[in-house]
Scaffold this motif. Structure first.
Motif, PDB file in Angstrom:
ATOM      1  N   TYR A 121      12.364   3.409  14.523  1.00 29.25           N
ATOM      2  CA  TYR A 121      12.198   1.971  14.661  1.00 29.25           C
ATOM      3  C   TYR A 121      13.165   1.397  15.697  1.00 29.25           C
ATOM      4  CZ  TYR A 121       9.046   1.624  10.637  1.00 29.25           C
ATOM      5  OH  TYR A 121       7.979   1.730   9.791  1.00 29.25           O
ATOM      6  N   LYS A 129      -2.052  -3.658  15.587  1.00 30.43           N
ATOM      7  CA  LYS A 129      -2.092  -2.472  16.456  1.00 30.43           C
ATOM      8  C   LYS A 129      -2.367  -2.856  17.904  1.00 30.43           C
ATOM      9  CE  LYS A 129      -3.879   2.173  16.938  1.00 30.43           C
ATOM     10  NZ  LYS A 129      -4.641   3.282  16.340  1.00 30.43           N
ATOM     11  N   SER A 135       0.628  -4.464  19.479  1.00 31.63           N
ATOM     12  CA  SER A 135       1.715  -3.531  19.792  1.00 31.63           C
ATOM     13  C   SER A 135       1.626  -3.030  21.236  1.00 31.63           C
ATOM     14  CB  SER A 135       1.696  -2.346  18.822  1.00 31.63           C
ATOM     15  OG  SER A 135       0.555  -1.522  19.037  1.00 31.63           O
ATOM     16  N   ARG A 190       2.768  -1.910   4.884  1.00 33.99           N
ATOM     17  CA  ARG A 190       3.486  -0.639   4.723  1.00 33.99           C
ATOM     18  C   ARG A 190       2.544   0.558   4.619  1.00 33.99           C
ATOM     19  NH1 ARG A 190       7.162  -4.218   2.389  1.00 33.99           N
ATOM     20  NH2 ARG A 190       6.214  -4.224   0.318  1.00 33.99           N
ATOM     21  N   SER A 248       2.814   1.276   8.364  1.00 36.88           N
ATOM     22  CA  SER A 248       4.176   1.289   8.909  1.00 36.88           C
ATOM     23  C   SER A 248       5.150   1.432   7.743  1.00 36.88           C
ATOM     24  CB  SER A 248       4.468   0.009   9.701  1.00 36.88           C
ATOM     25  OG  SER A 248       3.690  -0.061  10.868  1.00 36.88           O
ATOM     26  N   LEU A 269       8.468  -0.912   6.253  1.00 37.79           N
ATOM     27  CA  LEU A 269       8.647  -2.216   6.888  1.00 37.79           C
ATOM     28  C   LEU A 269       8.877  -3.273   5.815  1.00 37.79           C
ATOM     29  CD1 LEU A 269       6.128  -2.762   9.831  1.00 37.79           C
ATOM     30  CD2 LEU A 269       8.566  -2.257   9.934  1.00 37.79           C
TER      31      LEU A 269
END
Length: 464
Positions: A163, A295, A298, A360, A363, A366
């Motif tokens: 991260y 996504k 990102s 989560r 990810s 998070l």
């Protein structure tokens, strides 16, 4: 079975290990080494002066830059770590945990001038660890409060490493309230304008992307007169892995001509897509996986400083995706709208933790999306009305504390402490020109001095 050096260091710690032992036997030689910092090269400093009076943070780290050795210059750490002895319980919501978080946030605050460049902060007592991120004035938990053991410590520390190394530049903000009519779209437009206005013109010169994620209303897209990009959002979300789509084809610029006669590309917009209206709402989850908006965003997080998502009210697909994709949630409210205040409280204690569970899934670890302090939007208040609003908020805070054991004080009254009974809530004033500016396709903050001053104060209060 052989242990890794990280596992062995954790196993060797005494149950009552004090902060220096945790630093010298676990954090510095193992954890920070995995993050790429080396004590022998002078990239780690213990008892680092924060610049906030005489206060010192337990550990600060920064990779050396050319001839600038961090241990010599003591300038601009990128990561700070605050420790507690192993016997201290820093589980979520305990008094020790809340105190430790306040301490770390104080060190990451811009007033702690020696730490003003630090982007990351960690709290740990060796049995629990949590990563925090700083973006301007916004300091928020990036991960959950993670419980460590010999079986998972390698996995969790490597996750934090990933991260820290791969996190992108932007702060993603969802503007949301479960109650409609509180000014989310107007706030989004003017916030984007002030953030992106060149510093020479009195703004902040930031790169901003705005996402209109309310296809039913599409107010933001229509107010600004934004034309669709080459690719529609629904098509992109359906196949966000496709190399046939370029992310730039999804984005439309918002240019504006200022008084100097020059055209500026102020901020970028992903416009609303009416194609969503042709799909039954019940079918959206089956054709679009959870986290699809996050996504695709990102892909551009290193291109922008801020990404603002205008989310619809309610609890539909669009609201959930907007919040799941966000780092923080900004909730406009009305001082005379008890429903908007109650909805803000519900979001803080129920909706955001629930959607945190969903994010989560893709990810791990998070943290839940973090609610920023509420603000009153576009209302004139008499002293009596302001007093009544504070009384109602205190009732909400007391009820939630009794029923859920959650203290919402920081989200309603961010300046209130045990020592300072400040119940001030930021108020964006009622300026007639703000709503009428929609007809000119220009943000009020760029055409009216009162609106400009109000929204600049807003940005300075919350973000920069």
């Amino acid at each position: 079975m052989a242990h890794t050096s990280l596992q062995q260091a954790w196993l060797n710690l005494a149950p009552g290990a004090l902060e220096p032992m945790i630093a010298d036997h676990l954090v510095i030689p193992e954890m920070l080494k995995l993050f790429g910092f080396t004590f022998q090269r002078g990239e780690i400093v213990k008892e680092y002066p924060t610049g906030l009076g005489a206060q010192k943070v337990d550990i600060a780290a920064r990779k050396n830059n050319g001839i600038d050795n961090f241990s010599h210059s003591l300038k601009a750490p990128s990561l700070i770590v605050e420790l507690k002895r192993r016997s201290k319980n820093i589980s979520p919501n305990t008094a020790e945990y809340l105190s430790l978080v306040r301490q770390l946030k104080g060190y990451l605050d811009p007033e702690a001038i020696n730490c003003s460049q630090a982007k990351w902060g960690i709290i740990t007592n060796a049995d629990r660890i949590q990563l925090f991120r700083r973006h301007g004035k916004v300091i928020y938990p990036f991960t959950n409060n993670i419980e460590l053991n010999a079986g998972n410590i390698d996995e969790k520390i490597y996750l934090l490493k990933d991260y820290i190394e791969n996190n992108c530049n932007s702060l993603v903000i969802a503007l949301y309230n479960n109650k409609g009519g509180v000014g989310k779209t107007t706030t989004t437009i003017n916030l984007a304008s002030i953030l992106s206005l060149p510093s020479a013109k009195g703004g902040f010169g930031k790169k901003v992307l705005v996402v209109d994620f309310d296809p039913n209303q599409k107010d933001l897209t229509e107010i600004l007169g934004i034309k669709p990009g080459k690719v529609k959002l629904l098509d992109f979300l359906k196949d966000s892995n496709s190399k046939d789509y370029a992310i730039d084809d999804l984005i439309s610029p918002y240019p504006i001509k200022l008084k100097d006669g020059k055209w500026y590309r102020f901020f970028d917009v992903i416009p609303a897509d009416e194609g969503f209206l042709e799909v039954p709402p019940s079918s959206l989850p089956s054709i679009l996986y959870k986290g699809s908006l996050g996504k695709i965003l990102s892909r551009v997080k290193n291109k922008y400083d801020y990404i603002l998502i205008d989310a619809p009210p309610g609890s539909n697909y669009f609201t959930k995706e907007a919040i799941i994709a966000s780092d923080v949630v900004l909730m406009p409210s009305k001082h005379n709208g008890l429903a908007s205040l109650n909805n803000a409280a519900t979001a803080m204690k129920d909706i955001l933790p629930q959607l945190g569970q969903e994010r989560r899934v893709y990810s791990p670890e998070l943290a839940d999306p973090t609610p920023l302090p509420i603000f009153f939007n576009g209302e004139q208040m008499t002293p009596a009305q302001e007093k009544q609003a504070r009384e109602e908020i205190n009732k909400i805070i007391d009820n939630v504390m009794q029923s859920d054991k959650i203290d919402l004080t920081p989200f309603f009254f961010p300046k209130k402490t045990e020592m300072v009974k400040n119940e001030e809530i930021f108020n964006l004033p009622n300026i007639a020109h703000i709503s009428s500016a929609h007809f000119s396709r220009r943000p009020a903050a760029l055409t009216n001095q009162l609106a400009f001053v109000a929204y600049k104060r807003f940005v300075e209060e919350y973000f920069i």
